[in-house]
Design an enzyme around this catalytic site. Sequence first.
Site, PDB file in Angstrom:
ATOM      1  N   TYR A 128       0.823  -1.209   0.000  1.00 41.55           N
ATOM      2  CA  TYR A 128       0.000   0.000   0.000  1.00 41.55           C
ATOM      3  C   TYR A 128       0.858   1.261   0.000  1.00 41.55           C
ATOM      4  CZ  TYR A 128      -4.537  -2.197   0.217  1.00 41.55           C
ATOM      5  OH  TYR A 128      -5.675  -2.900  -0.125  1.00 41.55           O
TER       6      TYR A 128
ATOM      7  N   GLY B  75     -10.010  -6.414  -4.012  1.00 35.03           N
ATOM      8  CA  GLY B  75      -8.665  -6.721  -4.480  1.00 35.03           C
ATOM      9  C   GLY B  75      -7.873  -7.508  -3.464  1.00 35.03           C
ATOM     10  N   ASP B  76      -8.016  -7.175  -2.186  1.00 39.82           N
ATOM     11  CA  ASP B  76      -7.350  -7.938  -1.129  1.00 39.82           C
ATOM     12  C   ASP B  76      -7.908  -9.357  -1.045  1.00 39.82           C
ATOM     13  OD1 ASP B  76      -5.614  -5.847   0.065  1.00 39.82           O
ATOM     14  OD2 ASP B  76      -7.530  -4.879   0.444  1.00 39.82           O
ATOM     15  N   ARG B  77      -9.237  -9.478  -1.199  1.00 39.70           N
ATOM     16  CA  ARG B  77      -9.857 -10.799  -1.181  1.00 39.70           C
ATOM     17  C   ARG B  77      -9.321 -11.652  -2.333  1.00 39.70           C
ATOM     18  NH1 ARG B  77     -11.912 -14.613   1.968  1.00 39.70           N
ATOM     19  NH2 ARG B  77      -9.933 -15.322   1.090  1.00 39.70           N
TER      20      ARG B  77
ATOM     21  N   VAL C 157      -5.357 -12.541  -1.640  1.00 34.03           N
ATOM     22  CA  VAL C 157      -5.088 -13.518  -0.589  1.00 34.03           C
ATOM     23  C   VAL C 157      -5.640 -14.887  -0.972  1.00 34.03           C
ATOM     24  CG1 VAL C 157      -7.147 -13.183   0.866  1.00 34.03           C
ATOM     25  CG2 VAL C 157      -4.954 -13.792   1.922  1.00 34.03           C
TER      26      VAL C 157
END
Length: 520
Positions: free
Chosen positions: A143, A277-279, A282
């Site tokens: 980030y 996007g994080d989902r 990961v």
Amino acid sequence: MSPPTPPAPLLVVGDALLDHDLSGRADRLAPDAPVPVVAGAHRVTRPGGAALAAYLGASDGREVTLVTALGDDEASHTLRRLLADRVRLVEMPLTGHLPCKTRIMAQGVPLLRLDDGDGRAGSVTREALAAVREARAVLVADYGRGTADVLRDALTSAAARVPVVWDPHPRGGPPVKGVRLATPSATEAHAFAREHADRAGTGTAGASTGTDAGAEPYGPESALRRSAGDARALIHAWGVTSVAVTLGERGALLSHGEDPLLVPAPWTADGDACGAGDRFAVSAAGALADDALPETAVETAVRAATRYVAAGGARGLAARHGEHAPSRTGDGAGGGGGNGVPDHGVREDDDPGTEAYAVRLAARVRDEGGTVVAAGGCFDLLHAGHVALLQAARRTGDCLIVCVNSDASVRHRKGGSRPLVPAADRVRVLLALGCVDAVAVFDEDTPERLLNEVRPHIWAKGGDYALTRLPEATLVKSWGGQVVLLPYLDGRSTTELADRAARGPGPTAQVSESPRSVRK
């Protein structure tokens, strides 16, 4: 039978944030300025950035370690509490205050975002280096706050021996060479490709796609062509094995440098995309940690991200994992458990073809002031009459839940020769319709039990039913619901279709296009 193999552990490296949503309703403008007035607001706090990725990875039942920078400020302490008992923390020093994002929401729609906190990762620690050195798989959730930068040498070594997924950020550095999979969004991928072309002095970003570098592509085909060219350029520029360009509701495009693989979303998910996007990242990293091929990892990630958005996205986290989230404050929460968060959020790990998903979706739509519509039937050999009914039903509200008779229920009602199509396939076909938001199967002859769980505002039936013939009509009215009869295309019938198929080729039956009645 041997027990299933547990998911492989995952190391997440990146910049942690703290996210807040301040949500209420906006029904008027302020008298002194043309801005909406948000009333009845309540606050929800959750992990953000790399901390959100780690939190989601742990929710998959995976052992997750997060290497990030935290300080002694209030936001850092809050984040530690949110991650306690879920994620193992390996901390590095933070210079400044932990970055925080606050979204001002009205009726579920973001109006404004406030960012504060200038913290960046300080010096690297021996514990952080050891965590990277011992990792079996790594997700870098960059980030742009320095964590990946101070660990760059260690991450380069890791990429040479274990799967590394890198979710890049416009303010961060490029992925290290040898990364197994990079996961930029389409907008990020194009910006990265243009930046590389500008530095190289070629000015050819987008040239391989037939699109001018400074122009926006026209239509979805051109957008895919541009993303394919950007992915190919970034593979060569970064020295990574694969790039998966995320395309929002359209899915993702996976490239190894040649012809890309388009992985479409399994259904259209309308919801809060914050954190998707994080989902995605990961989920892909977890799949690679479990020895999946990149193609399988991206398919897994697309499905997980779609479910996440459909389940309410970041706003649904407090509802799905309320025992680990701070209490919501204010008078706009409505319902919920003793900790102040509602217990009816759609679960991310639910499938839209399950009763659990349907019930939670209905609750969420009701809470947001929407209209829940339900329709029911066997839907054996889906035909144009069925589709017309479901499309009309969906237009009457904000979500459509289809109640489907199970195989046993169909046999009991229609005889041993039915159903022609098993329930699992009927559910899948129904979910492929854009007008259908969820499907739930019931075993009884009539859907009263399921309707009592979903409690729709509108129960839609075909126009040839009389209200006196619907045993569920009284039940629907008991909570203030309304039974609605909808016009339908006359002459469409599963039984007639089956009979014609059994007789073999012959003259095509003429059917009316006028909307009259429905036959199941």
